[in-house]
Design a protein around this motif. Structure first.
Motif, short mmCIF file in Angstrom:
data_model
loop_
_atom_site.label_atom_id
_atom_site.label_comp_id
_atom_site.label_asym_id
_atom_site.label_seq_id
_atom_site.Cartn_x
_atom_site.Cartn_y
_atom_site.Cartn_z
N UNK A 291 19.39 -23.69 31.65
CA UNK A 291 19.18 -23.35 30.24
C UNK A 291 18.48 -22.01 30.06
N UNK A 292 18.77 -21.39 28.90
CA UNK A 292 18.12 -20.13 28.52
C UNK A 292 17.62 -20.33 27.09
N UNK A 293 16.41 -20.90 26.94
CA UNK A 293 15.88 -21.22 25.61
C UNK A 293 15.00 -20.09 25.06
N UNK A 294 15.61 -19.00 24.65
CA UNK A 294 14.86 -17.86 24.16
C UNK A 294 14.72 -17.91 22.64
N UNK A 314 22.45 -19.00 37.73
CA UNK A 314 22.89 -20.36 37.44
C UNK A 314 24.37 -20.53 37.81
N UNK A 315 25.18 -19.57 37.37
CA UNK A 315 26.63 -19.65 37.62
C UNK A 315 26.93 -19.61 39.12
N UNK A 316 26.17 -18.80 39.86
CA UNK A 316 26.40 -18.69 41.30
C UNK A 316 26.18 -20.01 42.01
N UNK A 317 25.35 -20.87 41.43
CA UNK A 317 25.06 -22.17 42.04
C UNK A 317 25.85 -23.30 41.40
N UNK A 318 26.83 -22.94 40.57
CA UNK A 318 27.73 -23.92 40.02
C UNK A 318 27.19 -24.72 38.84
N UNK A 319 26.10 -24.27 38.21
CA UNK A 319 25.55 -25.00 37.08
C UNK A 319 26.35 -24.72 35.81
N UNK A 320 26.35 -25.68 34.91
CA UNK A 320 26.77 -25.45 33.55
C UNK A 320 25.61 -24.72 32.85
N UNK A 321 25.90 -23.78 32.01
CA UNK A 321 24.86 -22.95 31.41
C UNK A 321 24.85 -23.12 29.91
N UNK A 322 23.66 -23.42 29.36
CA UNK A 322 23.47 -23.55 27.91
C UNK A 322 22.43 -22.52 27.48
N UNK A 323 22.77 -21.72 26.49
CA UNK A 323 21.88 -20.66 26.05
C UNK A 323 21.89 -20.53 24.53
N UNK A 324 20.77 -20.10 24.00
CA UNK A 324 20.76 -19.62 22.62
C UNK A 324 21.66 -18.39 22.57
N UNK A 325 22.34 -18.22 21.47
CA UNK A 325 23.28 -17.09 21.36
C UNK A 325 22.57 -15.82 20.90
N UNK A 334 33.22 -18.02 26.72
CA UNK A 334 34.21 -18.89 27.34
C UNK A 334 33.74 -19.41 28.70
N UNK A 335 32.57 -18.93 29.15
CA UNK A 335 32.04 -19.33 30.46
C UNK A 335 30.80 -20.20 30.28
N UNK A 336 29.95 -19.86 29.31
CA UNK A 336 28.72 -20.61 29.09
C UNK A 336 28.72 -21.16 27.67
N UNK A 337 27.83 -22.10 27.40
CA UNK A 337 27.76 -22.74 26.09
C UNK A 337 26.69 -22.02 25.27
N UNK A 338 27.10 -21.38 24.16
CA UNK A 338 26.20 -20.63 23.30
C UNK A 338 25.96 -21.40 22.01
N UNK A 339 24.69 -21.52 21.61
CA UNK A 339 24.35 -22.34 20.45
C UNK A 339 23.37 -21.60 19.54
N UNK A 340 23.18 -22.16 18.33
CA UNK A 340 22.30 -21.51 17.34
C UNK A 340 21.26 -22.43 16.74
N UNK A 341 21.33 -23.73 17.01
CA UNK A 341 20.35 -24.66 16.46
C UNK A 341 19.84 -25.58 17.56
N UNK A 342 18.76 -26.29 17.26
CA UNK A 342 18.18 -27.22 18.22
C UNK A 342 19.14 -28.36 18.53
#
Length: 380
Positions: A291-294, A314-325, A334-342
């Motif tokens: 996760x990238x909770x900035x 994260x990607x190099x180790x095969x993790x799914x990635x979730x980040x604030x956009x 198209x590679x990681x999951x970008x979000x805008x709310x909690x």
């Protein structure tokens, strides 16, 4: 005669934060360079503000007179006073003269190590501008990895010094697309090159993947954050997700530079502190989501100028990635999951998806070879 690069950088070589210049040092080594890696100085004043484990490690390196790692020699200078964003220490006098109060004298140390003449003079710290006038070099390079004005620790004097270096060096490389326009004080825009972050593929491929002892009693699924825990780390967001996902284990790795007392109230949050960089891949390989909770809302100038190295790790180790956009990473949607709310962040952790990504083009080694050729430096 061997090729030489003198790197004047902010973070000490053995720091738990292995940032761009650390990886470039090892990439230079692969290209056959001898590297002298000089990091920001320490002083007796540091103990007043933060007598941390990090400071103790920097003092250890100084007292040993530096250490070698292959063809890389790293050193932490010690001065009577050092530039900081505090009264007097933020003055032009301190910024321009701290090196004259080092023991041993820093310039003499550099020359005695055989780096008075180098092929490449590399900067990522504004404290070392004096080297442009005291070291003989063929090419000089400044790397800008963040919008430094966004950091409370960076004084106006240091920012102006960074601009001064930028206007003198042969090339400026920047890691986030919007940094070119933010640094409008740099006169010659043609020497600015967009060079995003990368990863050391060989390091991750060869890394130990066995379950770390610290994770043995922490059940899956594991959601992990590795990196700086500073102002822009969104404590409220992590707390909200952990509270609403009680069956997920949240692992936080990095020095505590922000109050995390709220997170310590939840049993499914595990704050592990600093972990040596060499051990980080094992923690990533044994987690499921990175996760990238900035906090983009409160720190827009800073966060919008970040090209997050942890995303590639994260990607190099095969993790799914979730980040604030934010703007810089939108093209990774198209590679990681970008979000805008909690709520979106929580749902993304539960349902995050991704696909295989060609990380080869993000290798530090490949990036450095491409860049050096671009500025007229021959590489094999």
């Amino acid at each position: 005669m061997s090729k030489k690069v003198l790197m004047a950088v902010a973070n000490y070589y053995t720091s738990p934060f292995q940032v761009g210049s650390h990886h470039y040092a090892r990439a230079f080594e692969k290209l056959g360079y001898e590297v002298l890696f000089i990091s920001n100085p320490i002083s007796p004043i540091h103990k007043i503000f933060a007598n941390s484990n990090e400071l103790k490690e920097r003092e250890r390196i100084y007292k040993k007179g530096g250490e070698s790692a292959g063809s890389i020699f790293y050193y932490v200078p010690r001065s009577l006073f050092t530039p900081q964003n505090k009264p007097f220490l933020s003055s032009n006098f301190v910024l321009n003269n701290w090196q004259n109060f080092t023991c041993p004298n820093l310039l003499n140390f550099i020359k005695e190590r055989g780096f008075g003449e180098v092929d490449i003079l590399w900067f990522d710290s504004p404290l070392f501008g004096f080297l442009l006038d005291t070291i003989t070099y063929k090419k000089s390079i400044l790397r800008i990895a963040d919008y430094s004005k966004g950091f409370n620790a960076v004084s106006d004097t240091q920012f102006k010094a960074e601009i001064n270096i930028a206007n003198k060096v042969d090339a400026v490389i920047y890691t986030a697309k919007n940094l070119k326009e933010k640094y409008d004080q740099i006169k010659d825009k043609s020497k600015m090159k967009y060079v995003p972050n990368g990863i050391d593929l060989d390091f991750f491929k060869a890394a130990d993947r066995s379950l770390p002892q610290e994770l043995e009693d922490i059940p899956e699924p594991r959601v992990i954050y590795v990196g700086a825990i500073h102002d822009w780390f969104d404590v409220d967001l992590v707390y909200y997700c952990a509270k609403n996902l009680p069956n997920y284990s949240f692992i936080i790795i990095g020095p505590e530079q922000k109050d995390l007392s709220l997170l310590k109230k939840l049993k499914n949050i595990h704050i592990l502190g600093s972990i040596p960089y060499a051990k980080i891949p094992a923690f990533l390989y044994n987690s499921q989501v990175g996760i990238i909770p900035f906090n983009v809302k409160d720190y827009p100038d800073l966060v919008n100028s970040i090209n997050p190295l942890k995303m590639y790790e994260y990607l190099a180790c095969g993790l799914k990635v979730v980040s604030v956009e934010w703007e810089q990473i939108k093209d990774m949607s198209d590679i990681i999951y970008l979000v805008n709310t909690k709520d979106e962040f929580c749902n993304a952790i539960k349902y995050s998806h991704g696909k295989e990504y060609d990380l080869q083009k993000l290798s530090w080694f490949c990036i450095l070879k491409f860049f050096l050729k671009g500025i007229g430096i021959y590489v094999d």
